[in-house]
Design an enzyme around this catalytic site. Structure first.
Site, short mmCIF file in Angstrom:
data_model
loop_
_atom_site.label_atom_id
_atom_site.label_comp_id
_atom_site.label_asym_id
_atom_site.label_seq_id
_atom_site.Cartn_x
_atom_site.Cartn_y
_atom_site.Cartn_z
N HIS A 1 -3.16 2.60 -12.34
CA HIS A 1 -4.46 3.18 -12.00
C HIS A 1 -5.53 2.42 -12.79
O HIS A 1 -6.54 2.03 -12.23
CB HIS A 1 -4.44 4.67 -12.36
N HIS B 1 -13.77 1.40 -9.45
CA HIS B 1 -12.89 2.54 -9.16
C HIS B 1 -13.35 3.18 -7.86
O HIS B 1 -14.43 3.77 -7.80
CB HIS B 1 -12.96 3.54 -10.32
N CYS C 1 -8.67 11.23 -7.53
CA CYS C 1 -8.40 9.79 -7.42
C CYS C 1 -6.97 9.50 -6.98
O CYS C 1 -6.60 8.34 -6.80
CB CYS C 1 -8.69 9.11 -8.75
#
Lengths: 378, 213
Positions: free
Chosen positions: A270, A305, A137
């Site tokens: 994040h 996400h 990620c």
């Protein structure tokens, strides 16, 4: 002396907007793209939600990632032919692996991450072959960091970062199996958070040496002032609870930017909505910023996400945030733990300054931090 | 280089001390972590007391594709009710970098790159560029691939295996380097002033140094 690194073009395609402006407006209006998944059956999984682009072409021989990238190209401005290309994706066209396994006739090459770099480079007519960076990620944040480093060191004049990832059953089932998914739309930084919600999207960020950008009359959307990348050296899927890797990455970014922590005006975190990630981030921010309360936001409660594309989308949106002087709301957040007070908000908040810290962390214990400065505009 | 069959990798063949996580890893990670371990052993850097700011960059073509295929086999039956979390954890090619970082205390940047061509030198190029950009001063650069899965119709003719080299910007006096690497403005890589065309040529050149050939 290091060259100044400007961002002269930035785009994003997400489930919440066909472009950056739409995404920004939708976010400020408090809208979320998270909805029940219709693309595949979610009967056996722990969640039924994701942020999918409604009309993405998921049929035919090609992976849906080609349609996603096609939408991105339409939003991008001109890219010089001598630009170095970094693509960033975690699973590229993994939807075609699913379909291959179901005996459908598909283009298998889309499954390989290296193929994405080839396709983007060909589409944009770039001279140099592209390179894909895959680091979970943090993929696209690391790609931006590498691009900025090359320009600052005088090794390149233009670097394009192009990132994309899809919502697929492959990934959805995996996060469900890991128990990392929220049964309801994700609630980043909320005390009742219980996991992430997946999303899909793509972004492009064109980095350019300031002198060249001025010469070519390119807009100055922002400057990449600092960057840092560090590993936790702790665990493959769990972040280090003390946030040591993220702290190290942020410290590197501050050092490179020549800034003290006090100069940071806001943080695009994040903020996945998992218990462990959000705790780790807040712990790191406590260490770095002490009692100081600066806006911290996550956009994953609105667009999900987006995995390898997350960092790129967040940089593109971060530029908008700096130019408008507003931190977007953290959708899904209602009430957090003590260290979210006067930091995280479900409403837009004014940013008191010109420097945004953007952070991403991922599987493998990797962390990336970028510091962006407000641009002068067109 | 002629391709042979990749032998199965046992923990004991590479690591003298117990390594519980090794048996839990997928084959791609076992291969990569083993190669990282061997490179660090060769450099005399495998033992550590405090964590070190050392990066890892790996070039791969297929990455963890074998694991992807194995994982999706567990998804297909019963609408994913029995999808394997253990396998899914290794469906990212950088996971073994995290394993290696934890095992050897490496806190520098770690990333996986894939670029066109089969030279396998892109990781060396990336590390040299990163050092030039002052992103780190010590790193492992390598290649790792299991080769094309038998049922996969695109064979890029990648030789299965993994190899890493330890690259230091300012080598410690105690280290005995094989030689020096240089990246030209045209992106060509030179080892001891000789141009290197692929990763296996670099390894051969190191071995040549070792035996004084």
């Amino acid at each position: 002396m290091a060259a100044e690194v400007w961002i002269t073009d930035a785009t994003a395609v997400t489930a919440l907007g066909r472009n950056l402006d739409e995404l920004w407006q939708q976010l400020l209006s408090g809208h979320s793209a998270i909805a029940p998944v219709e693309r595949f059956s979610v009967k056996g999984y722990k969640s039924r939600f994701a942020a999918c682009i409604e009309d993405l072409n998921c049929s035919g021989a090609f992976s849906a990632i080609r349609d996603l990238l096609g939408r991105l190209y339409k939003e991008m401005g001109p890219v010089p032919a001598d630009t170095r290309l970094y693509t960033a994706t975690t699973k590229a066209g993994i939807d075609n692996l699913e379909r291959m396994r179901r005996n459908e006739s598909v283009d298998i090459s889309d499954i390989l991450v290296g193929e994405i770099a080839k396709q983007v480079g060909r589409q944009l007519g770039l001279i140099c072959p592209g390179t894909n960076i895959s680091t979970a990620c943090a993929s696209s944040a690391i790609a931006v960091a590498k691009g900025a480093a090359l320009i600052a060191a005088g090794r390149a004049e233009c670097v394009l970062v192009c990132c994309a990832d899809l919502v697929t059953e492959f990934v959805f089932s995996g996060f469900s199996a890991l128990g990392a998914m929220s049964p309801n739309p994700s609630m980043p930084f909320d005390r009742l958070r219980s996991g992430l919600t997946l999303g899909e999207g793509a972004a492009s960020v064109l980095l350019m040496k300031a002198e060249r950008a001025k010469r070519e009359g390119r807009p100055h959307l922002g400057t990449v002032l600092g960057w840092g990348v560090a590993s936790d050296a702790f665990h493959v899927t769990a972040p280090a609870p003390d946030g040591r890797g993220l702290s190290a990455a942020v410290k590197q970014a501050l050092k490179r930017a020549g800034l003290e922590p006090e100069a940071i005006s806001a943080i695009c975190a994040h903020g996945t909505g998992t218990v462990h990630n959000d705790h780790m981030e807040l712990t790191a921010f406590d260490q770095l910023f002490g009692d100081r309360r600066l806006p911290v936001y996550s956009i994953k409660g609105a667009i999900g996400h987006t995995l390898g594309a997350a960092g790129g989308i967040e940089v593109a949106l971060g530029l908008k945030s700096l130019s408008e002087g507003l931190a977007p709301p953290t959708l899904g957040f209602s009430k957090g733990e003590d260290n979210t007070v006067d930091r995280v908000s479900s409403q837009p908040v004014a940013i008191p300054g010109n420097h945004l810290l953007s952070t991403n962390s991922g599987f493998g214990g990797i962390n990336a931090a970028l510091i962006l400065a407000k641009g002068r505009g067109a | 280089m002629v391709s042979g069959k990749l032998p199965s990798i046992s923990r004991k063949a590479v690591f003298e001390t117990p390594y519980l996580r090794f048996s839990r890893m997928d084959e791609f990670s076992r291969l990569g972590v083993s190669a990282v371990g061997l490179a660090l052993q060769d450099a005399g850097l495998d033992e550590w007391t405090s964590k070190r700011e050392v990066g890892i960059v790996v070039n791969t073509v297929y990455g963890c594709l074998h694991t992807d295929l194995d994982y999706f086999e567990t998804v297909t039956p019963e609408n994913g009710a029995f999808a394997s979390p253990a396998l899914f954890s290794y469906t990212l090619p950088n996971c073994f970098l995290g394993e290696a970082a934890a095992r050897f205390g490496l806190t520098g940047p770690g990333y996986v790159i894939t670029e066109q061509g089969n030279s396998g030198l892109s990781s060396i190029r990336a590390v040299l560029e990163d050092m030039d950009c002052e992103d780190f001063e010590s790193a492992l650069a390598g290649i790792c691939d299991l080769g094309c899965p038998p049922e996969f119709p695109i064979d890029a003719n990648i030789i299965p295996g993994a190899a890493f080299v330890v690259v230091e910007k300012k080598p410690d006096m105690g280290l005995k380097p094989y030689g020096s690497l240089h990246l030209s403005p045209a992106q060509e890589i030179f080892f001891n002033k000789t141009r290197i065309l692929d990763f296996s040529a670099l390894i051969k050149a190191c071995v040549k140094q070792l035996w004084g050939l």
